[in-house]
Design a protein around this motif. Structure first.
Motif, PDB file in Angstrom:
ATOM      1  N   LYS A 109      -3.729   2.147  -5.064  1.00  0.00           N
ATOM      2  CA  LYS A 109      -4.479   2.734  -6.049  1.00  0.00           C
ATOM      3  C   LYS A 109      -5.758   3.598  -5.248  1.00  0.00           C
ATOM      4  O   LYS A 109      -6.206   4.558  -5.532  1.00  0.00           O
ATOM      5  CB  LYS A 109      -5.409   1.856  -6.948  1.00  0.00           C
ATOM      6  CG  LYS A 109      -6.179   2.341  -7.869  1.00  0.00           C
ATOM      7  CD  LYS A 109      -6.709   1.433  -8.832  1.00  0.00           C
ATOM      8  CE  LYS A 109      -8.005   1.994 -10.031  1.00  0.00           C
ATOM      9  NZ  LYS A 109      -8.006   1.011 -11.002  1.00  0.00           N
ATOM     10  N   ALA A 110      -6.378   2.693  -4.018  1.00  0.00           N
ATOM     11  CA  ALA A 110      -7.307   3.466  -2.985  1.00  0.00           C
ATOM     12  C   ALA A 110      -6.975   4.641  -2.619  1.00  0.00           C
ATOM     13  O   ALA A 110      -7.576   5.572  -2.701  1.00  0.00           O
ATOM     14  CB  ALA A 110      -7.695   2.242  -2.290  1.00  0.00           C
ATOM     15  N   CYS A 111      -5.497   4.923  -2.323  1.00  0.00           N
ATOM     16  CA  CYS A 111      -5.125   5.976  -1.460  1.00  0.00           C
ATOM     17  C   CYS A 111      -4.946   7.057  -2.697  1.00  0.00           C
ATOM     18  O   CYS A 111      -5.285   8.110  -2.329  1.00  0.00           O
ATOM     19  CB  CYS A 111      -3.859   5.805  -0.686  1.00  0.00           C
ATOM     20  SG  CYS A 111      -4.039   4.817   0.739  1.00  0.00           S
ATOM     21  N   ASP A 120     -10.847  -2.785   2.352  1.00  0.00           N
ATOM     22  CA  ASP A 120     -11.362  -4.156   1.632  1.00  0.00           C
ATOM     23  C   ASP A 120     -10.461  -4.275   0.391  1.00  0.00           C
ATOM     24  O   ASP A 120     -10.711  -5.115  -0.402  1.00  0.00           O
ATOM     25  CB  ASP A 120     -12.720  -3.651   0.895  1.00  0.00           C
ATOM     26  CG  ASP A 120     -13.740  -3.614   1.946  1.00  0.00           C
ATOM     27  OD1 ASP A 120     -13.602  -4.126   2.933  1.00  0.00           O
ATOM     28  OD2 ASP A 120     -14.638  -2.490   1.811  1.00  0.00           O
ATOM     29  N   CYS A 121      -9.238  -3.772   0.512  1.00  0.00           N
ATOM     30  CA  CYS A 121      -8.095  -4.127  -0.675  1.00  0.00           C
ATOM     31  C   CYS A 121      -7.482  -5.411  -0.151  1.00  0.00           C
ATOM     32  O   CYS A 121      -7.263  -5.753   0.668  1.00  0.00           O
ATOM     33  CB  CYS A 121      -7.079  -3.001  -0.582  1.00  0.00           C
ATOM     34  SG  CYS A 121      -7.864  -1.422  -1.010  1.00  0.00           S
ATOM     35  N   THR A 122      -7.191  -6.079  -1.324  1.00  0.00           N
ATOM     36  CA  THR A 122      -6.617  -7.402  -1.261  1.00  0.00           C
ATOM     37  C   THR A 122      -5.396  -7.528  -1.672  1.00  0.00           C
ATOM     38  O   THR A 122      -4.492  -8.455  -1.489  1.00  0.00           O
ATOM     39  CB  THR A 122      -7.379  -8.444  -1.998  1.00  0.00           C
ATOM     40  OG1 THR A 122      -7.590  -8.353  -3.234  1.00  0.00           O
ATOM     41  CG2 THR A 122      -8.697  -8.691  -1.408  1.00  0.00           C
ATOM     42  N   SER A 123      -4.720  -6.577  -2.345  1.00  0.00           N
ATOM     43  CA  SER A 123      -3.286  -6.531  -2.691  1.00  0.00           C
ATOM     44  C   SER A 123      -2.738  -5.161  -2.471  1.00  0.00           C
ATOM     45  O   SER A 123      -3.305  -4.026  -2.129  1.00  0.00           O
ATOM     46  CB  SER A 123      -3.273  -6.778  -4.174  1.00  0.00           C
ATOM     47  OG  SER A 123      -3.717  -5.513  -4.998  1.00  0.00           O
ATOM     48  N   GLU A 124      -1.246  -5.143  -2.438  1.00  0.00           N
ATOM     49  CA  GLU A 124      -0.538  -3.785  -2.397  1.00  0.00           C
ATOM     50  C   GLU A 124      -0.833  -2.789  -3.468  1.00  0.00           C
ATOM     51  O   GLU A 124      -1.307  -1.704  -3.149  1.00  0.00           O
ATOM     52  CB  GLU A 124       1.030  -4.109  -2.633  1.00  0.00           C
ATOM     53  CG  GLU A 124       1.639  -3.013  -2.384  1.00  0.00           C
ATOM     54  CD  GLU A 124       3.371  -3.129  -2.848  1.00  0.00           C
ATOM     55  OE1 GLU A 124       3.982  -2.952  -2.065  1.00  0.00           O
ATOM     56  OE2 GLU A 124       3.469  -3.724  -3.923  1.00  0.00           O
ATOM     57  N   GLU A 125      -1.208  -3.201  -4.801  1.00  0.00           N
ATOM     58  CA  GLU A 125      -1.632  -2.621  -5.756  1.00  0.00           C
ATOM     59  C   GLU A 125      -2.976  -1.858  -5.574  1.00  0.00           C
ATOM     60  O   GLU A 125      -3.145  -0.529  -5.755  1.00  0.00           O
ATOM     61  CB  GLU A 125      -1.392  -3.002  -7.095  1.00  0.00           C
ATOM     62  CG  GLU A 125       0.162  -3.161  -7.604  1.00  0.00           C
ATOM     63  CD  GLU A 125       0.197  -3.878  -8.965  1.00  0.00           C
ATOM     64  OE1 GLU A 125      -0.897  -3.513  -9.743  1.00  0.00           O
ATOM     65  OE2 GLU A 125       1.001  -4.717  -9.082  1.00  0.00           O
ATOM     66  N   ASP A 126      -4.015  -2.647  -5.290  1.00  0.00           N
ATOM     67  CA  ASP A 126      -5.211  -2.156  -4.479  1.00  0.00           C
ATOM     68  C   ASP A 126      -5.155  -0.972  -3.517  1.00  0.00           C
ATOM     69  O   ASP A 126      -5.872  -0.246  -3.625  1.00  0.00           O
ATOM     70  CB  ASP A 126      -6.024  -3.425  -4.110  1.00  0.00           C
ATOM     71  CG  ASP A 126      -6.422  -4.197  -5.387  1.00  0.00           C
ATOM     72  OD1 ASP A 126      -6.414  -3.808  -6.501  1.00  0.00           O
ATOM     73  OD2 ASP A 126      -7.089  -5.337  -4.923  1.00  0.00           O
ATOM     74  N   ARG A 127      -4.370  -1.320  -2.568  1.00  0.00           N
ATOM     75  CA  ARG A 127      -4.176  -0.352  -1.615  1.00  0.00           C
ATOM     76  C   ARG A 127      -3.653   0.942  -1.968  1.00  0.00           C
ATOM     77  O   ARG A 127      -3.980   2.186  -1.671  1.00  0.00           O
ATOM     78  CB  ARG A 127      -3.288  -0.918  -0.417  1.00  0.00           C
ATOM     79  CG  ARG A 127      -4.147  -2.083   0.401  1.00  0.00           C
ATOM     80  CD  ARG A 127      -3.292  -2.586   1.721  1.00  0.00           C
ATOM     81  NE  ARG A 127      -1.837  -2.849   1.524  1.00  0.00           N
ATOM     82  CZ  ARG A 127      -1.578  -4.391   0.980  1.00  0.00           C
ATOM     83  NH1 ARG A 127      -2.650  -5.069   0.948  1.00  0.00           N
ATOM     84  NH2 ARG A 127      -0.328  -4.872   0.811  1.00  0.00           N
ATOM     85  N   VAL A 186      -8.043   1.361   2.804  1.00  0.00           N
ATOM     86  CA  VAL A 186      -7.687  -0.070   2.340  1.00  0.00           C
ATOM     87  C   VAL A 186      -8.419  -1.237   2.932  1.00  0.00           C
ATOM     88  O   VAL A 186      -8.136  -2.100   2.672  1.00  0.00           O
ATOM     89  CB  VAL A 186      -6.179  -0.126   2.643  1.00  0.00           C
ATOM     90  CG1 VAL A 186      -5.383   1.065   1.768  1.00  0.00           C
ATOM     91  CG2 VAL A 186      -5.865   0.020   3.797  1.00  0.00           C
TER      92      VAL A 186
END
Length: 192
Positions: A29-31, A20-27, A18
């Motif tokens: 999705k990355a996981c 480089d993730c900027t939002s909760e949804e990005d975090r 996470v």
């Protein structure tokens, strides 16, 4: 215990995913995509050892759907995102009995509430995605004896842990997949 989100390797991997993730949804999705794509489904790849604990799944890079859901829950919890375990009862052959449980996750997204994701691993017949608010799980419910079980569990069901810790090989687990019995509208937890 099996969702060991405080394990150093799990926490390190989650932080790395996470970064480089900027939002909760990005975090999330990355996981999710890491577990779905980088952790091999034990049965698809015929990989041993049989894993159960999230940190073991991460270490060995393989797990049944249940074990993969343990790792995804642990990664998300380690970065402060509520995550639990869910199950479906599905036909093993895709058309009638026998049946078994399938493991997946629910994650709490601030924007949508509880949302189910399935990091089982994609292949020609499976296309699970993270596309909230729509669910795109690995398997649809196709017959009257299949079910989406509505509960969100903090820890794996005992029958899941038993299946993953009682058998030494992927082949033995495949012959002893856990199931629940449906009795009318009720569900009885037990090994089939």
């Amino acid at each position: 215990m099996y969702i060991d989100s405080d394990h150093p390797a799990v926490a390190k991997k989650a932080a790395e995913l996470v970064r480089d993730c900027t939002s909760e949804e990005d975090r999330v999705k990355a996981c999710f995509e890491f577990v779905r794509d980088a952790i091999k489904h034990s049965a698809d790849y015929k990989l041993n050892p049989v894993t159960c604990k999230a940190s073991d799944v991460l270490e060995h890079g393989t797990g049944y759907c249940y074990a993969k859901s343990h790792l995804l829950a642990a990664l998300l919890r380690s970065i402060g995102i509520p995550a639990g375990l869910c199950y479906q009862r599905l036909s093993i052959g895709g058309d009638g009995g026998p049946y078994c449980l399938h493991g997946l996750n629910a994650v709490y997204l601030q924007r949508y509430g509880w949302y189910r994701v399935d990091a089982r691993g994609n292949k020609a017949t499976v296309n699970a995605q993270f596309v909230p608010p729509m669910e795109q799980l690995a398997f649809p419910i196709k017959d009257e004896n299949e079910r989406d079980l509505p509960e969100i569990w903090a820890e794996p069901l005992p029958i899941i842990v038993d299946a993953l810790t009682s058998f030494a090989t992927v082949e033995e687990v495949a012959k002893n997949l856990p199931d629940v019995q449906l009795v009318g509208a009720a569900i009885l937890l037990g090994q089939a």
